[in-house]
Design a protein around this motif. Structure first.
Motif, PDB file in Angstrom:
ATOM      1  N   ILE A 151       0.837  -1.203   0.000  1.00  0.00           N
ATOM      2  CA  ILE A 151       0.000   0.000   0.000  1.00  0.00           C
ATOM      3  C   ILE A 151       0.873   1.254   0.000  1.00  0.00           C
ATOM      4  N   LEU A 152       1.898   1.271   0.858  1.00  0.00           N
ATOM      5  CA  LEU A 152       2.742   2.473   0.944  1.00  0.00           C
ATOM      6  C   LEU A 152       3.561   2.662  -0.327  1.00  0.00           C
ATOM      7  N   SER A 153       4.045   1.564  -0.904  1.00  0.00           N
ATOM      8  CA  SER A 153       4.820   1.752  -2.129  1.00  0.00           C
ATOM      9  C   SER A 153       3.921   2.166  -3.289  1.00  0.00           C
ATOM     10  N   ASP A 154       2.677   1.698  -3.291  1.00  0.00           N
ATOM     11  CA  ASP A 154       1.737   2.145  -4.332  1.00  0.00           C
ATOM     12  C   ASP A 154       1.376   3.623  -4.163  1.00  0.00           C
ATOM     13  N   LEU A 155       1.252   4.065  -2.907  1.00  0.00           N
ATOM     14  CA  LEU A 155       0.984   5.485  -2.657  1.00  0.00           C
ATOM     15  C   LEU A 155       2.113   6.326  -3.257  1.00  0.00           C
ATOM     16  N   ARG A 156       3.337   5.842  -3.070  1.00  0.00           N
ATOM     17  CA  ARG A 156       4.491   6.604  -3.542  1.00  0.00           C
ATOM     18  C   ARG A 156       4.683   6.464  -5.057  1.00  0.00           C
ATOM     19  N   ASP A 157       4.665   5.217  -5.541  1.00  0.00           N
ATOM     20  CA  ASP A 157       5.064   4.991  -6.934  1.00  0.00           C
ATOM     21  C   ASP A 157       3.893   5.097  -7.919  1.00  0.00           C
ATOM     22  N   LYS A 158       2.769   4.493  -7.553  1.00  0.00           N
ATOM     23  CA  LYS A 158       1.642   4.526  -8.481  1.00  0.00           C
ATOM     24  C   LYS A 158       0.708   5.696  -8.201  1.00  0.00           C
ATOM     25  N   LYS A 159       0.976   6.385  -7.080  1.00  0.00           N
ATOM     26  CA  LYS A 159       0.173   7.540  -6.677  1.00  0.00           C
ATOM     27  C   LYS A 159      -1.302   7.186  -6.522  1.00  0.00           C
ATOM     28  N   VAL A 160      -1.529   6.028  -5.926  1.00  0.00           N
ATOM     29  CA  VAL A 160      -2.916   5.641  -5.640  1.00  0.00           C
ATOM     30  C   VAL A 160      -3.053   5.134  -4.209  1.00  0.00           C
ATOM     31  N   PHE A 161      -4.219   5.389  -3.665  1.00  0.00           N
ATOM     32  CA  PHE A 161      -4.561   4.796  -2.377  1.00  0.00           C
ATOM     33  C   PHE A 161      -4.832   3.306  -2.569  1.00  0.00           C
ATOM     34  N   GLN A 162      -5.027   2.605  -1.472  1.00  0.00           N
ATOM     35  CA  GLN A 162      -5.304   1.168  -1.565  1.00  0.00           C
ATOM     36  C   GLN A 162      -6.560   0.892  -2.396  1.00  0.00           C
ATOM     37  N   ASN A 163      -7.504   1.839  -2.379  1.00  0.00           N
ATOM     38  CA  ASN A 163      -8.761   1.633  -3.113  1.00  0.00           C
ATOM     39  C   ASN A 163      -8.640   2.028  -4.582  1.00  0.00           C
ATOM     40  N   GLY A 164      -7.464   2.492  -5.005  1.00  0.00           N
ATOM     41  CA  GLY A 164      -7.277   2.851  -6.403  1.00  0.00           C
ATOM     42  C   GLY A 164      -7.458   4.328  -6.717  1.00  0.00           C
ATOM     43  N   GLU A 165      -7.968   5.097  -5.753  1.00  0.00           N
ATOM     44  CA  GLU A 165      -8.139   6.536  -5.992  1.00  0.00           C
ATOM     45  C   GLU A 165      -6.781   7.243  -6.005  1.00  0.00           C
ATOM     46  N   ALA A 166      -6.723   8.351  -6.762  1.00  0.00           N
ATOM     47  CA  ALA A 166      -5.455   9.055  -6.899  1.00  0.00           C
ATOM     48  C   ALA A 166      -5.091   9.801  -5.619  1.00  0.00           C
ATOM     49  N   VAL A 167      -3.805   9.837  -5.318  1.00  0.00           N
ATOM     50  CA  VAL A 167      -3.315  10.603  -4.178  1.00  0.00           C
ATOM     51  C   VAL A 167      -2.502  11.769  -4.718  1.00  0.00           C
ATOM     52  N   LYS A 168      -2.642  12.914  -4.088  1.00  0.00           N
ATOM     53  CA  LYS A 168      -1.947  14.108  -4.592  1.00  0.00           C
ATOM     54  C   LYS A 168      -0.629  14.326  -3.852  1.00  0.00           C
ATOM     55  N   GLY A 169       0.316  14.878  -4.537  1.00  0.00           N
ATOM     56  CA  GLY A 169       1.571  15.271  -3.897  1.00  0.00           C
ATOM     57  C   GLY A 169       2.687  14.269  -4.123  1.00  0.00           C
ATOM     58  N   GLU A 170       3.923  14.753  -3.935  1.00  0.00           N
ATOM     59  CA  GLU A 170       5.121  13.944  -4.142  1.00  0.00           C
ATOM     60  C   GLU A 170       5.464  13.249  -2.824  1.00  0.00           C
TER      61      GLU A 170
END
Lengths: 216, 303, 123
Positions: B131-150
């Motif tokens: 989940i954390l690596s997807d937040l960073r690399d794929k820029k998505v939350f666990q549910n697939g929604e986009a996360v903003k910011g670097e």
């Protein structure tokens, strides 16, 4: 089956203390098999209550979790002030739905969904998560049998096949590993299982099932 | 990029240590530990209610460590928080400049001081890494929604080479690396032989090329301490000859330090070991001496 | 204080009769059963409902029970009944004496333990 254990009589007696005429109601299904709330236990509890000065008699209904089994005993149930139900938590509530005026007390603590392993030993097997995945784990449910519900392998506390939380309990992941090895399917355990969808579990609140084809 | 990550990338043999937050809100406890460790370690692990005992949160403690100039590795366990809270705290920590995270499943609450509590275990450590690596690399939350910011985060995991089923351990490590672990801190090494064997398996699978592996060590303070760890601490394997050595020692503290230094020197020679993680629980003050005597002092200057 | 005793007819029952002949100061009602294994919790509780305060089960030693497990189960059932009584804060108790028919001292030992206990509970 549903497994329950006898509620300590000190608590039962305390709960019943404002009342005098008690119907001790055993259940002939799961709690009979796990020897906590069947005919025999109902008779015992009634005897103890009489020794403590209550007017108690015992009766056993085949299956307290089904309305029609309880209906037949309406007269008997209505005759007493209160009911001490030795059924599981389901039976107690169904009975109360049917006799909403009647104070009903639980005489059994419902503990888990499980099975008798040998005579006198019962073990939990299922948590009712609503999305069965046991086939991925050698048919040993990690959700129920691992203290941390780990889906991706054993924690760092598994030692000599035992769980770090309770050393008398087998480590579910050791069992999973052994069975998958036996079946020559170890490589399946290398797969990373994504977070489980718990919405089908009880975390979504009370669950219902409706079958329209058989619904009356 | 965090200082720890930079050092590891540059090939430096790194030193990290553990800082256990206090059972209270005195920041001075953390400040004191950080001052003691400042010159001798590259980063400190800040534990997250370790052994399920309630302490000052790892998030707040990590910030305090950072204010003291020591780079924190913020530990996150899955016992107390679900995927909503873990993602949220991770974003909060990133926003406040914490860059190293160690993803753990967490000790069971029944071993701690609130054994009557409910646990969460919504996800396990491997899923948290994912989940954390997807937040960073794929820029998505666990549910697939986009996360903003670097998001800048260096993600780590633990592994116990000594727990059962032993044959599965290296594969579990592989799963952690697959899920996003960039560095690994192992359970404390006491017995070198099984650790060397584990590292052999690691190299055979080339896992040491995909993640930086730091060997955990624990300095032993007394005979009682080693006996306690041998019998009571799940997941620790302590060979009898080390207990005997402590029994015979005239100065048990000195023997404990010497033992720790020997283990560090030995693991340093094992191919694929890129640093040590010193877990001097309730004995943080010994870390400087261990670092100096292991020839790991001085540490590189922080940028 | 009324005491009941159930004796296995191969050991406990003859021993109880001999005991009462030898120690007339002790009084209890004696009933023979084919084996202690047939004495269940319901029967024990029934004795208490009939007004007895103490119940003595006298039967064969575990290893020489003619029905193999009879005495073994009697001990477990007696313990269970005592647990129920304890939980319900009731003063009655069951005790067991496992013996061959000539070992009447074992009966005396069991009663000398049971009677003071019951007296204490009565107050």
């Amino acid at each position: 089956m549903i497994v329950g254990e006898r509620k300590p009589l000190s608590i039962v007696i305390e709960n019943l203390s404002p009342w005098r005429k008690i119907l001790v109601l055993g259940c002939g299904t799961c709690v009979t098999v796990c020897m906590s709330g069947g005919e025999k236990e109902a008779q015992e509890v009634a005897a103890i209550l009489r020794l403590r000065g209550f007017q108690a008699r015992a009766l056993t209904i085949e299956r307290q979790c089904e309305m029609e089994f309880n209906r037949k005993f309406a007269e008997e149930i209505n005759r007493e002030e209160v009911v001490l139900s030795l059924a599981c938590g389901i039976g107690v509530q169904i009975l109360s739905d049917l006799f909403p005026q009647k104070p009903i007390f639980p005489g059994v603590n419902t503990t888990f969904m499980g099975a008798p392993i040998v005579q006198g030993l019962w073990e939990e097997r299922c948590s009712g998560c609503g999305d069965c995945i046991v086939h991925l784990f050698g048919n040993i449910c990690p959700v129920t049998r691992c203290a941390k519900s780990l889906l991706n392998g054993p924690c760092g506390g598994s030692q000599k096949g035992k769980c770090e939380v309770k050393p008398e309990r087998d480590c579910a992941w050791q069992l999973i590993y052994d069975r998958m090895r036996e079946q020559g399917r170890l490589e399946e355990l290398l797969r990373i299982h994504p977070p489980k969808d718990w919405s089908s579990s009880r975390y979504g609140g009370q669950r219902k099932m409706l079958r329209e084809d058989v619904y009356l | 990029m965090s200082f720890l990550q930079k050092l590891l990338k540059s090939g430096t043999f790194v030193v990290t240590a553990e800082v256990g937050p206090p059972k209270g809100c005195e920041r001075s406890v953390i400040e004191k530990k950080c001052r003691e460790l400042f010159d001798y370690v590259d980063a400190v692990n800040v534990t997250d209610n370790q052994t399920a005992i309630v302490r000052l949160s790892s998030f707040a403690s990590s910030l305090i460590a950072r204010e003291c100039g020591v780079e924190p590795v913020m530990q996150m366990v899955c016992r107390d928080r679900n995927r909503i809270a873990l993602q949220s705290d991770f974003l909060g920590a990133c926003a406040l400049g914490i860059e190293n995270f160690l993803c753990l499943t967490g000790d069971h609450q029944s071993m701690g001081n609130h054994p009557h509590s409910k646990n969460v275990f919504d996800i396990d450590s491997i899923q948290l890494l994912q989940i954390l690596s997807d937040l960073r690399d794929k820029k998505v939350f666990q549910n697939g929604e986009a996360v903003k910011g670097e998001i800048r985060a260096f993600l780590g995991a633990g592994e116990n080479p000594f727990a059962d089923p032993m044959e599965f351990r290296v594969y579990r490590l592989a799963k952690k690396i697959e899920a996003g672990a960039q560095f690994i801190q192992t359970q404390a090494v006491f017995d070198l032989e099984p650790f060397a064997r584990f590292m052999e398996e690691v190299r055979a699978m080339k896992l040491h090329e995909r993640a930086f592996i730091l060997a955990g060590v624990i300095p032993v303070k007394s005979l009682n301490a080693i006996r306690y760890m041998q019998s009571e601490v799940p997941g620790l394997v302590i060979p009898p000859f080390l207990v005997e050595r402590m029994e015979k020692a005239r100065d048990p503290k000195e023997e404990g330090i010497a033992m720790c230094v020997e283990i560090i020197e030995a693991v340093k020679k094992i191919e694929g070991v890129r640093g040590v993680h010193i877990m001097a629980i309730a004995w943080e003050s010994v870390v400087p001496e261990i670092v100096v005597r292991s020839g790991l002092y001085p540490r590189p200057k922080r940028g | 204080m009324k005491i009941a005793s159930l004796g296995c007819d191969k050991s406990g029952f003859p021993a109880l009769l001999r005991f009462l002949a030898e120690y007339p100061q002790y009084r209890m009602d004696v009933t023979a059963v084919p084996c202690l294994g047939m004495v269940n919790e319901g029967m024990m509780l029934q004795a208490f409902e009939n007004g007895y305060r103490g119940l003595l089960l006298a039967g064969c030693p575990i290893e020489s029970c003619h029905n193999q497990k009879g005495s073994h189960y009697a001990l477990l059932k007696a313990e269970r009944v005592n647990t129920l009584l304890e939980e319900a804060k009731l003063p009655m108790r069951v005790t067991c004496a496992l013996l061959t028919m000539d070992k009447i001292a074992e009966i005396k030992r069991a009663l000398d333990e049971l009677l003071p206990f019951l007296k204490e509970r009565e107050q």
